[in-house]
Scaffold this motif. Sequence first.
Motif, PDB file in Angstrom:
ATOM      1  N   GLY A 115      39.329  48.533  41.383  1.00 19.64           N
ATOM      2  CA  GLY A 115      39.359  47.693  39.857  1.00 19.64           C
ATOM      3  C   GLY A 115      40.689  46.748  39.224  1.00 19.64           C
ATOM      4  N   THR A 116      40.713  46.026  38.388  1.00 20.29           N
ATOM      5  CA  THR A 116      41.796  45.371  37.854  1.00 20.29           C
ATOM      6  C   THR A 116      42.829  45.957  37.062  1.00 20.29           C
ATOM      7  OG1 THR A 116      40.626  43.402  37.857  1.00 20.29           O
ATOM      8  CG2 THR A 116      42.855  42.955  36.413  1.00 20.29           C
ATOM      9  N   ALA A 117      44.212  46.396  37.499  1.00 23.88           N
ATOM     10  CA  ALA A 117      45.365  46.831  37.235  1.00 23.88           C
ATOM     11  C   ALA A 117      46.365  46.365  36.225  1.00 23.88           C
ATOM     12  CB  ALA A 117      45.656  47.716  38.215  1.00 23.88           C
ATOM     13  N   HIS A 118      46.716  46.853  35.446  1.00 23.76           N
ATOM     14  CA  HIS A 118      47.788  45.997  33.885  1.00 23.76           C
ATOM     15  C   HIS A 118      48.327  47.794  33.610  1.00 23.76           C
ATOM     16  CE1 HIS A 118      44.672  47.380  30.690  1.00 23.76           C
ATOM     17  NE2 HIS A 118      43.989  47.665  31.259  1.00 23.76           N
ATOM     18  N   PHE A 119      49.383  46.962  32.880  1.00 26.40           N
ATOM     19  CA  PHE A 119      50.569  47.671  32.585  1.00 26.40           C
ATOM     20  C   PHE A 119      50.141  48.225  31.441  1.00 26.40           C
ATOM     21  CE2 PHE A 119      53.198  45.732  35.749  1.00 26.40           C
ATOM     22  CZ  PHE A 119      54.124  46.731  36.098  1.00 26.40           C
ATOM     23  N   ILE A 120      50.261  49.094  30.923  1.00 23.57           N
ATOM     24  CA  ILE A 120      50.051  49.672  29.667  1.00 23.57           C
ATOM     25  C   ILE A 120      51.616  50.764  28.771  1.00 23.57           C
ATOM     26  CG2 ILE A 120      47.546  50.648  29.882  1.00 23.57           C
ATOM     27  CD1 ILE A 120      48.498  53.580  29.955  1.00 23.57           C
ATOM     28  N   GLY A 121      52.475  50.563  30.203  1.00 23.59           N
ATOM     29  CA  GLY A 121      53.640  50.893  30.054  1.00 23.59           C
ATOM     30  C   GLY A 121      54.536  50.897  31.311  1.00 23.59           C
ATOM     31  N   ILE A 139      54.383  45.846  42.893  1.00 22.05           N
ATOM     32  CA  ILE A 139      53.634  44.130  42.411  1.00 22.05           C
ATOM     33  C   ILE A 139      53.127  43.599  43.357  1.00 22.05           C
ATOM     34  CG2 ILE A 139      52.859  42.395  41.071  1.00 22.05           C
ATOM     35  CD1 ILE A 139      54.030  43.682  39.111  1.00 22.05           C
ATOM     36  N   ALA A 140      52.276  43.238  44.271  1.00 19.22           N
ATOM     37  CA  ALA A 140      51.645  42.697  45.570  1.00 19.22           C
ATOM     38  C   ALA A 140      50.824  42.578  45.022  1.00 19.22           C
ATOM     39  CB  ALA A 140      52.105  43.540  46.907  1.00 19.22           C
ATOM     40  N   THR A 141      50.450  41.600  44.681  1.00 21.44           N
ATOM     41  CA  THR A 141      49.053  40.988  44.090  1.00 21.44           C
ATOM     42  C   THR A 141      48.598  39.203  44.894  1.00 21.44           C
ATOM     43  OG1 THR A 141      50.238  40.493  42.336  1.00 21.44           O
ATOM     44  CG2 THR A 141      48.460  41.690  42.101  1.00 21.44           C
ATOM     45  N   GLY A 142      50.345  38.880  45.280  1.00 27.89           N
ATOM     46  CA  GLY A 142      49.407  37.456  46.610  1.00 27.89           C
ATOM     47  C   GLY A 142      49.811  36.522  45.498  1.00 27.89           C
ATOM     48  N   ALA A 143      49.134  35.549  45.924  1.00 24.92           N
ATOM     49  CA  ALA A 143      48.392  34.148  45.199  1.00 24.92           C
ATOM     50  C   ALA A 143      47.816  33.702  44.684  1.00 24.92           C
ATOM     51  CB  ALA A 143      50.057  33.166  45.706  1.00 24.92           C
ATOM     52  N   ARG A 144      47.358  32.761  43.701  1.00 25.76           N
ATOM     53  CA  ARG A 144      46.057  31.715  43.352  1.00 25.76           C
ATOM     54  C   ARG A 144      45.998  30.881  43.497  1.00 25.76           C
ATOM     55  NH1 ARG A 144      44.907  30.260  38.777  1.00 25.76           N
ATOM     56  NH2 ARG A 144      46.427  31.779  36.720  1.00 25.76           N
ATOM     57  N   PRO A 145      45.265  29.977  43.691  1.00 25.26           N
ATOM     58  CA  PRO A 145      45.773  28.118  43.665  1.00 25.26           C
ATOM     59  C   PRO A 145      46.052  28.328  42.220  1.00 25.26           C
ATOM     60  CG  PRO A 145      42.968  29.216  44.227  1.00 25.26           C
ATOM     61  CD  PRO A 145      44.373  30.102  43.915  1.00 25.26           C
ATOM     62  N   SER A 146      46.810  27.389  42.445  1.00 18.61           N
ATOM     63  CA  SER A 146      47.000  27.066  40.430  1.00 18.61           C
ATOM     64  C   SER A 146      46.771  25.687  40.009  1.00 18.61           C
ATOM     65  CB  SER A 146      48.268  25.954  40.649  1.00 18.61           C
ATOM     66  OG  SER A 146      49.573  26.919  41.338  1.00 18.61           O
ATOM     67  N   MET A 147      46.274  25.690  39.108  1.00 19.80           N
ATOM     68  CA  MET A 147      44.906  25.086  37.819  1.00 19.80           C
ATOM     69  C   MET A 147      45.442  23.696  37.739  1.00 19.80           C
ATOM     70  SD  MET A 147      42.121  24.623  37.115  1.00 19.80           S
ATOM     71  CE  MET A 147      41.342  26.526  37.312  1.00 19.80           C
ATOM     72  N   LEU A 271      47.781  41.033  34.871  1.00 21.40           N
ATOM     73  CA  LEU A 271      48.688  41.939  34.692  1.00 21.40           C
ATOM     74  C   LEU A 271      49.364  43.065  33.748  1.00 21.40           C
ATOM     75  CD1 LEU A 271      50.862  41.692  37.958  1.00 21.40           C
ATOM     76  CD2 LEU A 271      48.616  43.329  38.380  1.00 21.40           C
ATOM     77  N   ASP A 272      49.816  41.902  32.256  1.00 24.07           N
ATOM     78  CA  ASP A 272      49.786  42.765  31.544  1.00 24.07           C
ATOM     79  C   ASP A 272      51.464  42.246  31.272  1.00 24.07           C
ATOM     80  OD1 ASP A 272      50.022  42.239  28.484  1.00 24.07           O
ATOM     81  OD2 ASP A 272      49.218  43.911  28.198  1.00 24.07           O
ATOM     82  N   LEU A 273      52.237  42.316  32.226  1.00 24.02           N
ATOM     83  CA  LEU A 273      53.710  42.133  33.037  1.00 24.02           C
ATOM     84  C   LEU A 273      54.097  42.328  30.796  1.00 24.02           C
ATOM     85  CD1 LEU A 273      54.055  39.513  34.847  1.00 24.02           C
ATOM     86  CD2 LEU A 273      53.871  42.324  35.536  1.00 24.02           C
ATOM     87  N   ALA A 275      53.792  44.377  28.521  1.00 21.60           N
ATOM     88  CA  ALA A 275      53.462  45.490  27.876  1.00 21.60           C
ATOM     89  C   ALA A 275      54.521  46.464  29.228  1.00 21.60           C
ATOM     90  CB  ALA A 275      51.976  45.682  28.011  1.00 21.60           C
ATOM     91  N   GLY A 276      54.558  45.930  30.458  1.00 24.98           N
ATOM     92  CA  GLY A 276      55.749  46.890  31.247  1.00 24.98           C
ATOM     93  C   GLY A 276      57.058  46.450  31.015  1.00 24.98           C
ATOM     94  N   GLY A 277      57.150  45.576  30.350  1.00 24.49           N
ATOM     95  CA  GLY A 277      58.281  45.198  29.877  1.00 24.49           C
ATOM     96  C   GLY A 277      59.131  44.687  31.448  1.00 24.49           C
ATOM     97  N   VAL A 278      58.479  43.697  32.280  1.00 24.13           N
ATOM     98  CA  VAL A 278      58.660  42.832  33.466  1.00 24.13           C
ATOM     99  C   VAL A 278      58.430  41.623  33.400  1.00 24.13           C
ATOM    100  CG1 VAL A 278      57.679  42.964  36.329  1.00 24.13           C
ATOM    101  CG2 VAL A 278      57.111  44.855  34.274  1.00 24.13           C
ATOM    102  N   ALA A 279      60.116  41.559  33.366  1.00 25.89           N
ATOM    103  CA  ALA A 279      60.300  39.501  32.468  1.00 25.89           C
ATOM    104  C   ALA A 279      59.501  38.566  33.617  1.00 25.89           C
ATOM    105  CB  ALA A 279      62.243  39.722  33.120  1.00 25.89           C
ATOM    106  N   VAL A 280      59.243  37.695  33.716  1.00 24.04           N
ATOM    107  CA  VAL A 280      58.894  36.721  33.812  1.00 24.04           C
ATOM    108  C   VAL A 280      59.436  35.276  33.889  1.00 24.04           C
ATOM    109  CG1 VAL A 280      56.484  35.246  34.735  1.00 24.04           C
ATOM    110  CG2 VAL A 280      56.541  37.811  34.313  1.00 24.04           C
ATOM    111  N   GLU A 281      60.010  34.202  34.540  1.00 25.04           N
ATOM    112  CA  GLU A 281      60.110  33.025  34.104  1.00 25.04           C
ATOM    113  C   GLU A 281      59.619  31.665  35.147  1.00 25.04           C
ATOM    114  OE1 GLU A 281      64.827  30.661  33.768  1.00 25.04           O
ATOM    115  OE2 GLU A 281      64.386  32.743  34.475  1.00 25.04           O
ATOM    116  N   LYS A 282      59.115  30.739  34.000  1.00 27.19           N
ATOM    117  CA  LYS A 282      58.176  29.717  34.858  1.00 27.19           C
ATOM    118  C   LYS A 282      56.867  30.710  36.286  1.00 27.19           C
ATOM    119  CE  LYS A 282      61.358  27.003  34.256  1.00 27.19           C
ATOM    120  NZ  LYS A 282      62.985  25.650  35.200  1.00 27.19           N
ATOM    121  N   GLY A 283      56.548  31.077  35.099  1.00 25.34           N
ATOM    122  CA  GLY A 283      54.921  32.324  35.888  1.00 25.34           C
ATOM    123  C   GLY A 283      55.585  32.801  37.278  1.00 25.34           C
ATOM    124  N   ARG A 284      56.857  32.851  37.550  1.00 32.21           N
ATOM    125  CA  ARG A 284      57.145  33.999  39.098  1.00 32.21           C
ATOM    126  C   ARG A 284      58.217  35.200  38.066  1.00 32.21           C
ATOM    127  NH1 ARG A 284      59.660  30.549  44.354  1.00 32.21           N
ATOM    128  NH2 ARG A 284      58.085  29.399  44.172  1.00 32.21           N
TER     129      ARG A 284
END
Length: 450
Positions: A115-121, A139-147, A271-273, A275-284
Amino acid sequence: MSDAETYDLVVIGTGSAATSVATRCRAAGWRVAIAESREFGGTCALRGCEPKKTLWTVAEAVNRARRLAGKGLAGGGDVVIDWPALMAFKRSFTDPVPQHRAESYADAGIEAISGTAHFIGRNSIEVAGRRLQARHILIATGARPSMPPIEGAELLATSDDFLSLPQLPQRLVMLGGGYISFECAHIAARAGAQVTILHRDEQPLRHFDQDLVRRLVEHSRQAGIAIELNCRAAAVERTANGFAVKSEDGRRFEADFVLHGLGRKPNLEALDLDAGGVAVEKGRLRVDRHLRSISNPVVFAAGDAAAQGPQLTPVATHDADIVARNLLEGCHHEPDYTGVTSVVFAIPPLASVGLTEEAARRDGTSFELRQGDMADYQSVRRTGETAAGFKILLEPGSGCVLGAHLLGPQAQEVINLFALAVRLRLTAQQLNALLSAYPSGASNISSMLG
C-alpha cells in the motif's frame, strides 16, 4: 481506522537500502514493519540496474560476435537479438523477486504491508487503512523520472516501460543525453531499431570525462545511433503513425516510442511530508550528516530518497549501513562517498571514479595526467573493439590516484581497482605493484600509469 499499531521501526520502500535496514534492526530484536506501494523489491532488482544489465549482456554478446566475424568466428555477423526471448530471459530474473522478498520478510519476522504509505503525524504512518506508530521511520522510496516542462510530457515512456517492452519498436527517440538514454539506445540499436538521442547542449553525459564522452558519441554514431546535440525537445505529440518530437529550433523527429531520459528525482510526493514535519528543499529531504531529518529526528532517509550521494545502488547500500548503525549504536556515523564508481553501460562501457579533469581545472586543483588510447592493447584488440581509452589523474608529489576514467571492454570491472585506490588514497606506485592476471583488463593498469 483501527487503533495505532506500535513498532520500533517503520520502513517505507522495499529496495536494497530499505531491506537492509529493516533486516538488521529486526535481527537486533526490534519490531519492524515495511511498506511498499509497488511490487516488493525496489527499482534496482525490478526496473533498474539488474534487468538492464541482463539486456545489455545479450546486446554486448551480439555486438562482440559481429565484431569478431571473419576473425575465426563463422556466421557471427548474422547473429540477431530475439527480443521476446530476451524479455523472457529478463523476467526469469525479475519475476521471482517480489515473492522471494516477501518470503524473506516473513522468515525474518518483518511485517510487510502492500500500500501507499503517508505521514499522519511526526511518528505515525497510515498505509492500507492501518495506522502505524513508530520510534523511528526510514524513508527509502527511491527515485522516479522528473517530469520535464514540455508540451505532451504525459506521452513519454520511462525506462520502466523500455525494460518491459514485449516487442521492440522500430523507431525510438530518447530525450536527454544521460546514462538512461545511452544505455537504452545501445541495447535497442544492437537489436535492430532506429535510435535517435536528442540532447539540449554540447555535453551529454556531463558528469563523465568529456574527452572519453566524445569518443563514445562518435562510436555510438558509427553503430547507427543518431545523436543530435544542441537539440532541446519542446513538445511531444501523438500522430497517426506513433509520435513526433518537436525541438525548440523547429526540427521534427518521428518515432514509435519516445523515452524519458531527462533525469530522476527523489520519490517523495505521496508521503505527505508536511504532516510528518519532515523538511524538504527543492524536492529533496533535508537531512543532517547522519542521514536524519533536520526537522524531525524520528525520521531517517537512505538511497535515492536521501539524495546525498549519487543515485546508485552501492550508495543506497552504504547509506543503509550508516542508518542501521545510527539506529542501533547511537547517531554518530556519517556516510563517506569517496571513491563511488559510475558506469554507463553503453557498448563499450564508460566508467568513472573520483575527480574529472574538467572539475579539477574548474576548481584549480593541481594534478598530473596520464591518458591514452587502448585500442591496440591485447585485452582490447582481441575483442574486436576499436573504441578504448583512459585518463588518470594523480596528485602531484604524493602520486595518489585522484580520479580514473575508462572507455572500453571490461571498463566496468577495472574501474573498481581504481575506486579502491581513490577511497584508500593509494598511490600510483602502490597500484602499479599489483601482480594481476595477464592478459586481462587489470593488467593494463601498469601501462596506463606508465
